[in-house]
Motif scaffolding. Sequence first.
Motif, PDB file in Angstrom:
ATOM      1  N   LEU A 114       0.005   4.893   1.577  1.00  0.00           N
ATOM      2  CA  LEU A 114      -1.388   5.194   1.189  1.00  0.00           C
ATOM      3  C   LEU A 114      -2.315   5.065   2.393  1.00  0.00           C
ATOM      4  O   LEU A 114      -3.202   5.898   2.606  1.00  0.00           O
ATOM      5  N   ASP A 115      -2.102   4.025   3.191  1.00  0.00           N
ATOM      6  CA  ASP A 115      -2.918   3.842   4.397  1.00  0.00           C
ATOM      7  C   ASP A 115      -2.612   4.924   5.428  1.00  0.00           C
ATOM      8  O   ASP A 115      -3.510   5.421   6.111  1.00  0.00           O
ATOM      9  N   ASN A 161      -3.089  -0.263  15.235  1.00  0.00           N
ATOM     10  CA  ASN A 161      -3.119   0.170  13.837  1.00  0.00           C
ATOM     11  C   ASN A 161      -1.800   0.840  13.457  1.00  0.00           C
ATOM     12  O   ASN A 161      -1.565   2.003  13.806  1.00  0.00           O
ATOM     13  N   ASP A 179      -5.308  14.182  -0.347  1.00  0.00           N
ATOM     14  CA  ASP A 179      -6.584  13.558   0.027  1.00  0.00           C
ATOM     15  C   ASP A 179      -7.486  14.679   0.470  1.00  0.00           C
ATOM     16  O   ASP A 179      -7.421  15.091   1.621  1.00  0.00           O
ATOM     17  N   ARG A 200      -1.671   7.947   4.773  1.00  0.00           N
ATOM     18  CA  ARG A 200      -2.366   9.153   4.292  1.00  0.00           C
ATOM     19  C   ARG A 200      -3.843   9.150   4.691  1.00  0.00           C
ATOM     20  O   ARG A 200      -4.394  10.166   5.116  1.00  0.00           O
ATOM     21  N   GLN A 201      -4.471   8.000   4.534  1.00  0.00           N
ATOM     22  CA  GLN A 201      -5.891   7.864   4.899  1.00  0.00           C
ATOM     23  C   GLN A 201      -6.119   8.127   6.374  1.00  0.00           C
ATOM     24  O   GLN A 201      -7.034   8.859   6.757  1.00  0.00           O
ATOM     25  N   GLU A 202      -5.269   7.517   7.211  1.00  0.00           N
ATOM     26  CA  GLU A 202      -5.395   7.702   8.660  1.00  0.00           C
ATOM     27  C   GLU A 202      -5.128   9.150   9.040  1.00  0.00           C
ATOM     28  O   GLU A 202      -5.766   9.700   9.934  1.00  0.00           O
ATOM     29  N   ASP A 218       3.171   1.215   3.214  1.00  0.00           N
ATOM     30  CA  ASP A 218       1.789   1.539   3.601  1.00  0.00           C
ATOM     31  C   ASP A 218       1.493   3.036   3.637  1.00  0.00           C
ATOM     32  O   ASP A 218       0.614   3.479   4.360  1.00  0.00           O
ATOM     33  N   PRO A 263      -0.512   1.981  10.458  1.00  0.00           N
ATOM     34  CA  PRO A 263      -0.588   3.239   9.692  1.00  0.00           C
ATOM     35  C   PRO A 263      -1.060   4.436  10.534  1.00  0.00           C
ATOM     36  O   PRO A 263      -0.574   5.555  10.341  1.00  0.00           O
ATOM     37  N   ARG A 323       0.866  -1.181   0.000  1.00  0.00           N
ATOM     38  CA  ARG A 323       0.000   0.000   0.000  1.00  0.00           C
ATOM     39  C   ARG A 323       0.899   1.226   0.000  1.00  0.00           C
ATOM     40  O   ARG A 323       0.666   2.200   0.691  1.00  0.00           O
ATOM     41  N   ARG A 382       8.355   4.117   4.748  1.00  0.00           N
ATOM     42  CA  ARG A 382       6.994   3.593   4.522  1.00  0.00           C
ATOM     43  C   ARG A 382       6.504   3.799   3.090  1.00  0.00           C
ATOM     44  O   ARG A 382       5.415   3.339   2.737  1.00  0.00           O
TER      45      ARG A 382
END
Length: 318
Positions: free
Chosen positions: A279-280, A243, A317, A282-284, A277, A245, A3, A273
């Motif tokens: 991308l994950d 978690n 994002d 960034r989401q978090e 991960d 990320p 990711r 990273r």
Amino acid sequence: YARGTVTAFSPFDARADAEALRKAMKGMGTDEETILKILTSRNNAQRQEIASAFKTLFGRDLVDDLKSELTGKFETLMVSLMRPAYIFDAHALKHAIKGAGTNEKVLTEILASRTPAEVRNIKQVYLQEYEADLEDKITGETSGYFQRMLVVLLQANRDPDGRVDESLVEQDAQVLFRAGELKWGTDEEKFITILGTRSISHLRRVFDKYMTISGFQIEETIDRETSGDLEKLLLAVVKCIRNVPAYFAETLYYSMKGAGTDDETLIRVMVSRSEIDLLDIRQEFRKNFAKSLYQTIQKDTSGDYRKALLLLCGGDDE
């Protein structure tokens, strides 16, 4: 499954990249833009091929050339991107325990977040590259319960994930409750053993059960019952169990929060990273801090350093 934001570039031509980099650094002035564009859009394995083509074609060391042509944080970032992936963590740990003072933050971040397989690999690489035992080095520079927790994590013997036994979950939650909230003083050893050796899925259940029994999140208890480096390490371990990320999103957030930037941490996390991960992460980041990682980097950095970090981040994002 990766990711990461950085993946293998195609069509890839190591010699063409090596030539472009040489041209960017030859003669008067340096074309930083070309350097950062190439290095952020190739994955680590490809960067190693470029370095080897560079030596073959020009008889020069690419990393040495980057060091002599670039300066400051931008140089640190480009050189970090060139570090072979397998040695990245070992190198970071080596520098964290070198010379005067130990960088506990680096020890905490790496040993709390890496899988047992990754930790075993780090120890092996450390021995090969530096002809020294990582555990000896770390115990020589740390002390107390902080040292003991690091040693437990270095053993890389966390139980593998399997079926979760609810009665053992209940038991561990009770032990932690008695070792912390219910005790005058704290039985740190119980926290170290349980948080350092039980499986991830088991511990996630223990944290839920702990909340039910005590009315507290395990993080609140650790915050109240421990302090200093041990507290930071136990909290990092708990966050990574919950978690990974999200842990790195928080690490990045605090590296840029307030006055000044902890560039060392920012670079280390973005580089290490980027193929795993990010991308994950960034989401978090977006979810937990109500703004994007991209915008935060944009606001907090400048120049070629910023351009390169934004390319590694790989997108906004909204």
